[in-house]
Design an enzyme around this catalytic site. Structure first.
Site, PDB file in Angstrom:
ATOM      1  N   ASN A 169       0.811  -1.220   0.000  1.00  0.00           N
ATOM      2  CA  ASN A 169       0.000   0.000   0.000  1.00  0.00           C
ATOM      3  C   ASN A 169       0.842   1.267   0.000  1.00  0.00           C
ATOM      4  OD1 ASN A 169      -2.473  -1.307  -0.046  1.00  0.00           O
ATOM      5  ND2 ASN A 169      -2.648  -1.390   2.183  1.00  0.00           N
ATOM      6  N   CYS A 191       4.766   7.159  11.034  1.00  0.00           N
ATOM      7  CA  CYS A 191       3.615   8.023  10.734  1.00  0.00           C
ATOM      8  C   CYS A 191       3.273   8.895  11.935  1.00  0.00           C
ATOM      9  CB  CYS A 191       2.416   7.191  10.297  1.00  0.00           C
ATOM     10  SG  CYS A 191       1.827   5.991  11.528  1.00  0.00           S
ATOM     11  N   ALA A 193      -3.629  -0.546   9.047  1.00  0.00           N
ATOM     12  CA  ALA A 193      -2.401  -1.109   9.607  1.00  0.00           C
ATOM     13  C   ALA A 193      -2.134  -2.454   8.943  1.00  0.00           C
ATOM     14  CB  ALA A 193      -2.522  -1.274  11.121  1.00  0.00           C
ATOM     15  N   GLY A 194      -1.278  -2.440   7.943  1.00  0.00           N
ATOM     16  CA  GLY A 194      -0.952  -3.661   7.228  1.00  0.00           C
ATOM     17  C   GLY A 194       0.046  -4.505   7.976  1.00  0.00           C
ATOM     18  N   PRO A 195       0.495  -5.603   7.375  1.00  0.00           N
ATOM     19  CA  PRO A 195       1.431  -6.505   8.053  1.00  0.00           C
ATOM     20  C   PRO A 195       2.741  -5.833   8.433  1.00  0.00           C
ATOM     21  CG  PRO A 195       1.176  -7.083   5.719  1.00  0.00           C
ATOM     22  CD  PRO A 195       0.112  -6.101   6.048  1.00  0.00           C
ATOM     23  N   THR A 200       3.214  -2.620   9.306  1.00  0.00           N
ATOM     24  CA  THR A 200       2.968  -1.809  10.497  1.00  0.00           C
ATOM     25  C   THR A 200       2.849  -2.685  11.729  1.00  0.00           C
ATOM     26  OG1 THR A 200       1.841  -0.111   9.203  1.00  0.00           O
ATOM     27  CG2 THR A 200       1.375  -0.165  11.565  1.00  0.00           C
ATOM     28  N   ALA A 215       4.010  -5.651  12.252  1.00  0.00           N
ATOM     29  CA  ALA A 215       5.279  -6.314  12.589  1.00  0.00           C
ATOM     30  C   ALA A 215       6.276  -5.367  13.233  1.00  0.00           C
ATOM     31  CB  ALA A 215       5.890  -6.933  11.337  1.00  0.00           C
ATOM     32  N   ASN A 273      -2.531   7.860   8.191  1.00  0.00           N
ATOM     33  CA  ASN A 273      -1.235   7.452   8.731  1.00  0.00           C
ATOM     34  C   ASN A 273      -0.275   7.030   7.632  1.00  0.00           C
ATOM     35  OD1 ASN A 273      -3.276   5.270   8.623  1.00  0.00           O
ATOM     36  ND2 ASN A 273      -1.598   3.931   9.238  1.00  0.00           N
TER      37      ASN A 273
END
Length: 317
Positions: free
Chosen positions: A18, A134, A166-168, A170, A172, A293
Site C-alpha cells: 500500500n 507516521c 495497519a498492514g502486516p 505496520t 510487525a 497514517n
C-alpha cells in the site's frame, strides 16, 4: 510547466504494498524533480506491480537483487524503501556500494531522523535518511514548535489509526514504532524525554488518523504561552503544505500543572501542560482517506525526495 526528463533525477521505490504503491502514484502525479524508473516488489501477483505495469513503470518482483539487475539501475539516484525495518537493513547493505540516496519509510533508523517541516534542510546530503514513523511525522513538528518557544522536559504522543490501515508491515514493527518515535521526539522534537503510544482502532466505518500531543513545559509567562499556541498553528500550516489533510482538531489547549510527575521530568520545572489534538485525512491517491497514517508517510517521503533530487540536479549544473 513541468521540468523535462533531462532535469529530473531517476528514482526507484522498493515495496509494492500500500505505501509503496501510493508513493508511486504521488511521484507520477505530483513530482517536479523525480522520474520514477522502477517499482520493486517480491510478490509478482501484487496489485502494486500490476498497477505499475499498466502505468508504464518498469517493475521487478525479485526484490533489491532484481532492482540491481535492471537495465537503468546505474542511472537511479534516489531509492525509497517502503518495506519493513528488517528488510531495510538488508536493502541498505546491498545498495551501499552503489552510492544511491536512500529514503527510508520504515522504523529501521539507520540514518538521521528527518521530519520535513523541522529539519530536512540539514540532512540533504545524508546517504540514508529515516522518516521516523507516521506518528512521528504527525506529532514531532508540534513538539518542535513548542520547544522552540519554551523548554519541554516531557512529551508524550498517542497515534490512533484505523485497524484497516495497519498492514502486516505496520503490525510487525510496533516495537520499532514506539522506540523510534520516542527517540525522535527527543532528538528532533527537542523534548527532554519522549514517549510514544500507538492505538489500532477497530471502529467501522474506519476513523481517520488522530494524534494527541501532550507536552509539559516551563512557561510561567502568559506571553510565552501565547507564543506557544502561535508557534503550533504556524507549524501545522507548514506540514499542511505537503500533507493537505493535516489539521488541528481543536485550538491549542494550555493548562496549569499543579502536581507534575517529578520522576518523569527530573529536575526541569514544568508549569503548564500543552495539549494539541490533530487529525490526518489521506489524499486518496491510492489509499482510502481514512489511511492518513500512510498518506503522511508518503507525502513526507515525496517532499524529502523532491528536495534531495533538486539538490542532486543543482550539483550537476
Amino acid at each position: 510547466m513541468n521540468p523535462t526528463a533531462q532535469t529530473r533525477a531517476k528514482a526507484a521505490v522498493i515495496g509494492s504494498g500500500n505505501i509503496g504503491t501510493d508513493l508511486m502514484i504521488k511521484i507520477l502525479r505530483l513530482s517536479e524533480h523525480l522520474d520514477l524508473a522502477a517499482l520493486v516488489g517480491i510478490d509478482p501477483e501484487s496489485d502494486g506491480l500490476a498497477r505499475a505495469g499498466r502505468l508504464g513503470v518498469p517493475t521487478t518482483a525479485a526484490g533489491v537483487a532484481g532492482l540491481m539487475a535492471m537495465r537503468d539501475f546505474d542511472d537511479i539516484q534516489v531509492v525509497f524503501d517502503a518495506t519493513s525495518a528488517k528488510a531495510h537493513q538488508a536493502n541498505a547493505r546491498a545498495l551501499a556500494p552503489h552510492a544511491k540516496r536512500l529514503i527510508d519509510l520504515t522504523p529501521a533508523a539507520l540514518g538521521p531522523f528527518v521530519v520535513p517541516a523541522v529539519n530536512l534542510e540539514g540532512h540533504l546530503d545524508a546517504p540514508d535518511v529515516n522518516l521516523v514513523t507516521c506518528g512521528g511525522q504527525a506529532t514531532i513538528p508540534v513538539v518542535a514548535a513548542i520547544s522552540q518557544v519554551a523548554p519541554v522536559p516531557y512529551a508524550e504522543i498517542v497515534a490512533s489509526i484505523a485497524s484497516r490501515s495497519a498492514g502486516p508491515g505496520t503490525r510487525a514493527n510496533i516495537d520499532e514504532f514506539t522506540e523510534t518515535t520516542a527517540a525522535a521526539i527527543e532528538s528532533v522534537g527537542g523534548a527532554g524525554r519522549g514517549k510514544a503510544i500507538i492505538v489500532l482502532n477497530p471502529a467501522e466505518p474506519p476513523l481517520i488518523m488522530r494524534d494527541t500531543v501532550l507536552c509539559l513545559v516551563d512557561a510561567p509567562d502568559p506571553g510565552v504561552r501565547d507564543r506557544i499556541a502561535t508557534s503550533v498553528e504556524y507549524m501545522v500550516a507548514e506540514v499542511a503544505a505537503y500533507v493537505p489533510g493535516y489539521r488541528l482538531k481543536q485550538p491549542v489547549q494550555i493548562t496549569p500543572v499543579t502536581d507534575h510527575p517529578q520522576t518523569l521530568i527530573g529536575e526541569t520545572p514544568a508549569t503548564h501542560q500543552v495539549t494539541v489534538l490533530l487529525e490526518v485525512e489521506g489524499a486518496g491517491h491510492y489509499l482510502p482517506p481514512f489511511a492518513g497514517n500512510l498518506d503522511i508517510m508518503t507525502s513526507a517521503a515525496l517532499r524529502v525526495g523532491e528536495r534531495i533530487a533538486a539538490r542532486l540536479l543543482e550539483a550537476k549544473e
